[in-house]
Structure formats: C-alpha cells, structure tokens
Design a protein around this motif. Structure first.
Motif, PDB file in Angstrom:
ATOM      1  N   UNK A  62       6.367  -0.033   7.774  1.00  0.00           N
ATOM      2  CA  UNK A  62       5.652  -1.258   7.423  1.00  0.00           C
ATOM      3  C   UNK A  62       4.180  -1.027   7.095  1.00  0.00           C
ATOM      4  N   UNK A  63       3.634   0.139   7.481  1.00  0.00           N
ATOM      5  CA  UNK A  63       2.236   0.423   7.175  1.00  0.00           C
ATOM      6  C   UNK A  63       2.062   0.822   5.703  1.00  0.00           C
ATOM      7  N   UNK A  64       3.101   1.425   5.115  1.00  0.00           N
ATOM      8  CA  UNK A  64       3.022   1.877   3.725  1.00  0.00           C
ATOM      9  C   UNK A  64       3.651   0.891   2.757  1.00  0.00           C
ATOM     10  N   UNK A  65       4.649   0.155   3.215  1.00  0.00           N
ATOM     11  CA  UNK A  65       5.347  -0.766   2.326  1.00  0.00           C
ATOM     12  C   UNK A  65       6.081  -1.828   3.142  1.00  0.00           C
ATOM     13  N   UNK A  87       3.535  -2.788  -1.484  1.00  0.00           N
ATOM     14  CA  UNK A  87       3.149  -1.412  -1.160  1.00  0.00           C
ATOM     15  C   UNK A  87       1.668  -1.400  -0.829  1.00  0.00           C
ATOM     16  N   UNK A  88       1.266  -0.572   0.168  1.00  0.00           N
ATOM     17  CA  UNK A  88      -0.112  -0.576   0.652  1.00  0.00           C
ATOM     18  C   UNK A  88      -0.748   0.805   0.536  1.00  0.00           C
ATOM     19  N   UNK A  94      -3.641  -3.931  -0.217  1.00  0.00           N
ATOM     20  CA  UNK A  94      -2.428  -4.078  -1.019  1.00  0.00           C
ATOM     21  C   UNK A  94      -2.513  -3.235  -2.289  1.00  0.00           C
ATOM     22  N   UNK A  95      -1.460  -2.480  -2.559  1.00  0.00           N
ATOM     23  CA  UNK A  95      -1.411  -1.628  -3.751  1.00  0.00           C
ATOM     24  C   UNK A  95      -0.603  -2.269  -4.866  1.00  0.00           C
ATOM     25  N   UNK A  96       0.519  -2.888  -4.520  1.00  0.00           N
ATOM     26  CA  UNK A  96       1.356  -3.553  -5.521  1.00  0.00           C
ATOM     27  C   UNK A  96       2.266  -4.556  -4.841  1.00  0.00           C
ATOM     28  N   UNK A  97       2.739  -5.534  -5.623  1.00  0.00           N
ATOM     29  CA  UNK A  97       3.696  -6.515  -5.112  1.00  0.00           C
ATOM     30  C   UNK A  97       4.512  -7.063  -6.266  1.00  0.00           C
ATOM     31  N   UNK A  98       5.808  -7.261  -6.003  1.00  0.00           N
ATOM     32  CA  UNK A  98       6.696  -7.781  -7.024  1.00  0.00           C
ATOM     33  C   UNK A  98       8.137  -7.730  -6.549  1.00  0.00           C
TER      34      UNK A  98
END
Length: 215
Positions: A62-65, A87-88, A94-98
């Motif tokens: 959960x720390x990475x995604x 993804x973090x 936050x790195x990405x979301x979708x």
C-alpha cells in the motif's frame, strides 16, 4: 531417430508457441469469432458478458500502490490489475491514478484453442511529478483492434491515449509542442499493463499498430 533429435524438435515446437513476439493489431479489421465461454483450456478468470466479474484481492504493497488484483477461479491472486489504481513515489506523493480493465483473446496452444488475458487502461488517467505537479491529464478511449495470432486472428479491446491529452512540465506549464512524441513516450513508459504492452505507430500505415505482447 536418435533421442536427442526428438528432444530438439520438441523444444523448437514449444518455442514457437511460447516465445514473446510482436503482434500486429489493426482497427476495424474483420476477425474470427470465438465462443470464449466454451473454451476450457487456460480459462482461469470469471467473465460475464465479456467483462471480468470474478473476485479481487487488495494489493498488500500500500505504500507504493493502491488497487486490486483479479483472482483466478481457484482463489489464487493473478497479476492482472482491475479497477481504480493509484501509484505513489517514495516520498508518498501520488504518481498516477486511473482505471484498469482485463481483456482476453483466443490463441492456439498445443492442446487447441486457449485463452490469453491482458490488462489495459481506460477512462481518465493522471500522472504527477514527484513534487505533486500534474504531468499528464488524458483519456484512454476504448478501441476494438484486430489481432494477428497463430490460429487465424481474434480481436482485443484496448485503451488508446487520446490525441487531446494535456502535458505539463514540473513547473505546471502546459506543453503544446511535440505532443505526438510525448504521447508515444507515455504509451511506452507509463503503460504498466500485464503482460507489458505499449503501442508503436507504424510510419507506413496509420491504421497499423505494433505492441509487445505474449503470442
């Protein structure tokens, strides 16, 4: 025939069915029609009306995604992402979301017709820089693409990043030049699907697209 010749021939035959190759997919091409529900070999995921409808498992990292993986019919966790994913970065931003969906197509295996599965992106996706600034805001539109296989072809559903996607630098400035190159880079570097897939436009034919795929 000597035993080692038989072993060599068997290895060659298996390699033809299992090696990774480029597959050509093309929009609006007539394709073979298969009854997916009656194909038993490698039928590991539950689908209803061509949509994944099986059980899922929340990721433990959960720390990475953050998201869910589809579960096989036997309860084992698959590598296929499904639903909303985030993804973090290591700094927690936050790195990405979708959203991910799961597709399938028919391949010819040694035992006959078998199913192959894959992930694809769909809907709105956002990517961010490590400082939290928006990097990409774009929609992946669903396309029906013909796929070349070793048993006559099938089709796949696949999300393709729209041409009007918005790109930014790490200062928040909109990038309006070389957008086609940026689009290709994002298709290749940020399409975290399983198996690994990304689209490469063919310069000689606008309708043909190459993708790394399990053939």
């Amino acid at each position: 025939m000597k035993p080692y010749y038989k072993i060599l021939i068997l290895i060659i035959i298996l390699s033809l069915f299992n090696c990774k190759k480029d597959i050509v997919i093309q929009e609006n091409q007539k394709v073979s029609v298969f009854d997916y529900d009656n194909i038993q070999f490698n039928n590991k995921l539950k689908f209803t009306n061509h949509t994944f409808s099986g059980e899922t498992e929340i990721t433990k990292d959960k720390h990475a995604e953050s998201g869910q993986y589809a579960k096989y019919l036997d309860g084992e966790i698959s590598p296929y992402k499904i639903g909303i994913w985030k993804e973090f970065y290591e700094n927690g931003k936050l790195k990405s979301e979708g959203k991910y969906l799961i597709g399938r197509y028919v391949q010819c295996c040694l035992t006959g017709h078998c199913l192959r599965y894959y992930n694809y992106k769909v809907g709105n996706w956002k990517h961010y820089f490590p400082n939290g600034t928006l990097k990409l805001n774009g929609n992946y539109s669903l396309k029906k693409l013909a796929i070349e296989t070793n048993c006559g072809g099938d089709f796949i559903k696949y999300g393709i990043l729209d041409s009007d996607a918005k790109y930014y630098d790490d200062k928040g400035n909109r990038l309006k030049e070389n957008t086609e190159k940026l689009k290709l880079n994002y298709e290749k570097e940020y399409t975290h699907t399983y198996p690994k897939m990304y689209l490469i436009p063919d310069p000689e034919n606008d309708n043909i697209i190459l993708t790394e795929f399990d053939k």
